[in-house]
Design an enzyme around this catalytic site. Structure first.
Site, short mmCIF file in Angstrom:
data_model
loop_
_atom_site.label_atom_id
_atom_site.label_comp_id
_atom_site.label_asym_id
_atom_site.label_seq_id
_atom_site.Cartn_x
_atom_site.Cartn_y
_atom_site.Cartn_z
N HIS A 110 -31.13 -26.11 10.49
CA HIS A 110 -30.11 -27.15 10.62
C HIS A 110 -28.88 -26.77 9.80
O HIS A 110 -29.00 -26.34 8.64
CB HIS A 110 -30.66 -28.50 10.13
CG HIS A 110 -29.68 -29.62 10.27
ND1 HIS A 110 -29.40 -30.21 11.49
CD2 HIS A 110 -28.92 -30.26 9.35
CE1 HIS A 110 -28.51 -31.17 11.31
NE2 HIS A 110 -28.19 -31.22 10.02
N SER A 137 -30.13 -25.33 6.25
CA SER A 137 -31.48 -25.64 5.77
C SER A 137 -32.51 -25.25 6.82
O SER A 137 -32.26 -25.42 8.02
CB SER A 137 -31.64 -27.14 5.48
OG SER A 137 -30.69 -27.62 4.58
#
Length: 215
Positions: A110, A137
């Site tokens: 993400h 992330s």
């Protein structure tokens, strides 16, 4: 032991290609057991076939609901018995029912420093917030959108002159190295979970970024 990995992708498959090249270079101890897509025309399918991977594409058209499509697609995923499922540019939100069934077996990349800026347009959200750092992330997929436990992150600076495009370009530079480092650590057994997540030996060094594990 070589990690059995299934990949989900909806588009070009450039992240898939990076993983294939890392495997072929001996940098990723994985066996790709299948590429699964919601887009029968996705370039990712061609890349997977060229690498000798089984492929399956099921369009959501013809299914009565998101959950019915997910059940059908993930039934095929389950057939190849993956130990890890990697969402590599898979653009559909996975229904809660299916996400719960595959918890702690499915990861997603993400473009933000979660838990900040979930959902779409993360670079715009970061600029609007005035944050001095941004990044990417890798997290476990759960029923909560972009809400699963974070495994690792890569940080990049936000410059005063940045717009969405320049900030996105800087984040993209660290996204694939971050994902590859995380999958490599999972394959080596350096990231494990039991009653709760435990992070062992999970600091990775990447040029121009800091990558770290989060509890």
């Amino acid at each position: 032991m070589t990690l059995r990995v299934a990949v989900l992708a909806s588009g070009e498959g450039s992240t898939l290609q990076a993983m294939i090249e890392a495997r072929d270079a001996g940098q990723l101890d994985v066996a790709f057991v299948g590429l699964f897509s919601d887009k029968p025309g996705a370039r990712a399918l061609e890349r997977a076939l060229a690498a000798g991977m089984p492929v399956c594409a099921l369009s959501p058209k013809g299914f009565e609901s998101r959950v019915e499509h997910d059940r059908a697609l993930f039934a095929r995923v389950e057939q190849v018995q993956p130990e890890l499922i990697v969402c590599a540019g898979y653009m559909r939100i996975i229904s809660a029912e299916v996400a719960q069934r595959f918890e702690r077996r499915m990861i997603n990349l993400h473009p933000s420093l979660l838990p900040k800026f979930r959902g779409l347009r993360t670079h715009r959200q970061c600029l609007d917030a005035g944050d001095p750092v941004h990044g990417a992330s890798v997290h476990w997929v759960t029923a909560e959108l972009d809400g699963g436990p974070v495994i690792a992150q890569a940080r990049v600076p936000v410059h005063a002159s940045d717009d969405e495009q320049t900030l996105e370009a800087r984040v993209r530079q660290v996204e694939r190295p971050l994902l590859l480092a995380t999958v490599r650590a999972l394959a080596a057994g350096r990231i494990r979970h039991g009653d709760g997540l435990r992070y062992l030996d999970t600091r990775f060094e990447l040029s121009d970024s800091e990558v770290f594990a989060c509890a």
